[in-house]
Design a protein around this motif. Structure first.
Motif, short mmCIF file in Angstrom:
data_model
loop_
_atom_site.label_atom_id
_atom_site.label_comp_id
_atom_site.label_asym_id
_atom_site.label_seq_id
_atom_site.Cartn_x
_atom_site.Cartn_y
_atom_site.Cartn_z
N TRP A 175 0.85 -1.19 0.00
CA TRP A 175 0.00 0.00 0.00
C TRP A 175 0.89 1.24 0.00
N ALA A 176 0.31 2.36 -0.38
CA ALA A 176 1.05 3.63 -0.38
C ALA A 176 0.09 4.77 -0.11
N THR A 177 0.66 5.87 0.33
CA THR A 177 -0.07 7.12 0.54
C THR A 177 0.30 8.09 -0.57
N TRP A 178 -0.72 8.71 -1.15
CA TRP A 178 -0.56 9.78 -2.14
C TRP A 178 -1.10 11.04 -1.47
N HIS A 179 -0.22 11.98 -1.14
CA HIS A 179 -0.63 13.04 -0.21
C HIS A 179 -0.15 14.41 -0.64
N GLY A 180 -0.70 15.42 0.04
CA GLY A 180 -0.33 16.80 -0.22
C GLY A 180 -1.10 17.73 0.71
N THR A 181 -0.91 19.02 0.50
CA THR A 181 -1.58 20.05 1.30
C THR A 181 -2.23 21.06 0.36
N THR A 182 -3.47 21.40 0.67
CA THR A 182 -4.26 22.28 -0.21
C THR A 182 -4.99 23.32 0.62
N ARG A 183 -5.08 24.53 0.08
CA ARG A 183 -5.92 25.55 0.73
C ARG A 183 -7.35 25.34 0.25
#
Length: 395
Positions: A175-183
């Motif tokens: 498994w893996a995480t696909w991530h980020g930060t968004t306003r």
């Protein structure tokens, strides 16, 4: 003592901070030319915020208070709710979501001048033949560093671990995480709760960071080498010559999930999506030798869904600083640190392995759960495992 630390991630920086405050001479080396600036969110439970308080780092000016965790089905139906404000009250320390870079920078700002050295990749390590005396590290630019002790905090591909125990293949969980930060100005972003939405195709964890910022992490099956998350099984293949799109695949895979996933997926681009494969290190019986030891992901990498990676790195830093203040030779103090941490890390490993099996390897689990069938056992497991680990960590 003179102590050399390899790796300036959270564990290495926190250890340097704790040891310099304890009066040790510390040199911290990082192979990258700059500290990681990603705005990824991490949860600090009371064990971590309590440690920061004990170490004297004022964290009141950053981070976002966290009072509740909700796990919901893809339809938005609440499956598990944990009231974190009660846990914070029990231990006298808050739960917070912080940007990892903000925490690292706050710790680095408190280091004495000359402690941090960037652009230094360790290429060779020499231990004293008899186990006593200085340990020497050579870097790719010809520099050397010598210390009474060496701490390898250089991540799950640790060169220090490789020196101690030989090649150690990276074990992916699938498994893996696909991530980020968004306003994203939605209700969740201004709240004090974390929401996890889980379905048969994967799950998404969303952490509010304050100032309308939302950290998000989609978890999907993963094969080593994947550049984008897998699309839904019935999604059409890309046209000839068309580059696969991370966001398009996430949209197909999580189609039909309730709000706020549609709003989130509409707001992100392929450039916002970053990959973090899930690694689970089996905890070795020993992780040091002579004047050398390991710390953080170099010895106990776990998938991010445990919510404990950053917290355990801070525990490592706190315990090793206390162990080195105790009686015995320097090497005896390192072995004491390893013995103290071994039981806790084994608990983390078993928790990570169990939640991985319960939450990722049972086909149809969340589909059944959203309709109320076959969920009671999983709900009991999640609440018991999560609460048990938080209470153990808070001690």
């Amino acid at each position: 003592m003179k102590i050399v630390i390899i790796g300036a991630g959270l564990g290495g920086v926190a250890t340097a901070y704790a040891l310099t405050r304890a009066g040790h001479e510390v040199e911290l080396y990082e192979q990258a030319d700059e500290l990681r600036k990603g705005g990824y969110g991490v949860i600090l439970w009371p064990n971590a915020t309590g440690i920061l308080d004990h170490l004297g780092l004022d964290h009141t000016g950053f981070g976002h208070r966290l009072d509740r965790v909700d796990i919901t089905s893809e339809t938005g139906r609440t499956l598990v709710r944990v009231e974190l404000d009660r846990i914070a009250s029990t231990f006298g320390a808050p739960n917070k979501v912080v940007r990892r870079s903000e925490l690292v920078e706050a710790l680095v700002d408190e280091l004495p001048d000359g402690v941090l050295h960037l652009g230094a990749r360790a290429t060779d390590l020499k231990e004293p033949a008899d186990g006593y005396g200085p340990v020497t590290v050579t870097f790719d630019d010809g520099r050397t560093a010598e210390g009474d002790l060496l701490i390898g905090a250089d991540g799950y591909r640790s060169s220090v671990r490789r020196h101690l125990f030989g090649p150690s293949p990276v074990k992916h969980t699938g498994w893996a995480t696909w991530h980020g930060t968004t306003r994203l100005p939605i209700e969740l972003t201004s709240s004090r709760r974390v929401q996890t939405m889980a379905g048969e195709t994967g799950l998404c964890v969303m952490h509010p960071l304050g100032e309308d910022l939302l950290y998000w992490a989609f978890e999907t099956p993963y094969t080593d080498g994947d550049a984008v998350p897998p699309a839904a099984p019935d999604a059409p293949a890309p046209a000839p010559g068309e580059q696969p799109s991370a966001v398009a695949n996430l949209r197909s895979r999580f189609a039909g999930f309730a709000s706020p996933l549609p709003e989130l997926l509409d707001s992100i681009t392929d450039n916002d999506v970053h990959l973090f494969p899930h690694i689970l290190h089996e905890v070795p019986k020993r992780w040091g030798r002579g004047p050398v030891t390991l710390l953080g992901d170099a010895v106990h990498a776990v998938p991010p869904r445990t919510g404990m990676g950053a917290n355990q790195a801070l525990e490592d830093a706190w315990v090793i600083s206390r162990a080195l203040a105790g009686p015995g030779t320097p090497t005896e103090r390192l072995r004491r640190y390893e013995r103290i941490r071994h039981r806790r890390i084994k608990l983390l490993y078993h928790y990570a392995a169990a939640t991985g099996k319960q939450g990722q390897s049972v086909p149809g689990l969340f589909t059944k759960a959203k309709d109320g069938a076959n969920f009671t056992g999983f709900q009991r497991f999640q609440i018991k495992a999560f609460s048990t680990f938080l209470h153990a960590a808070g001690r």
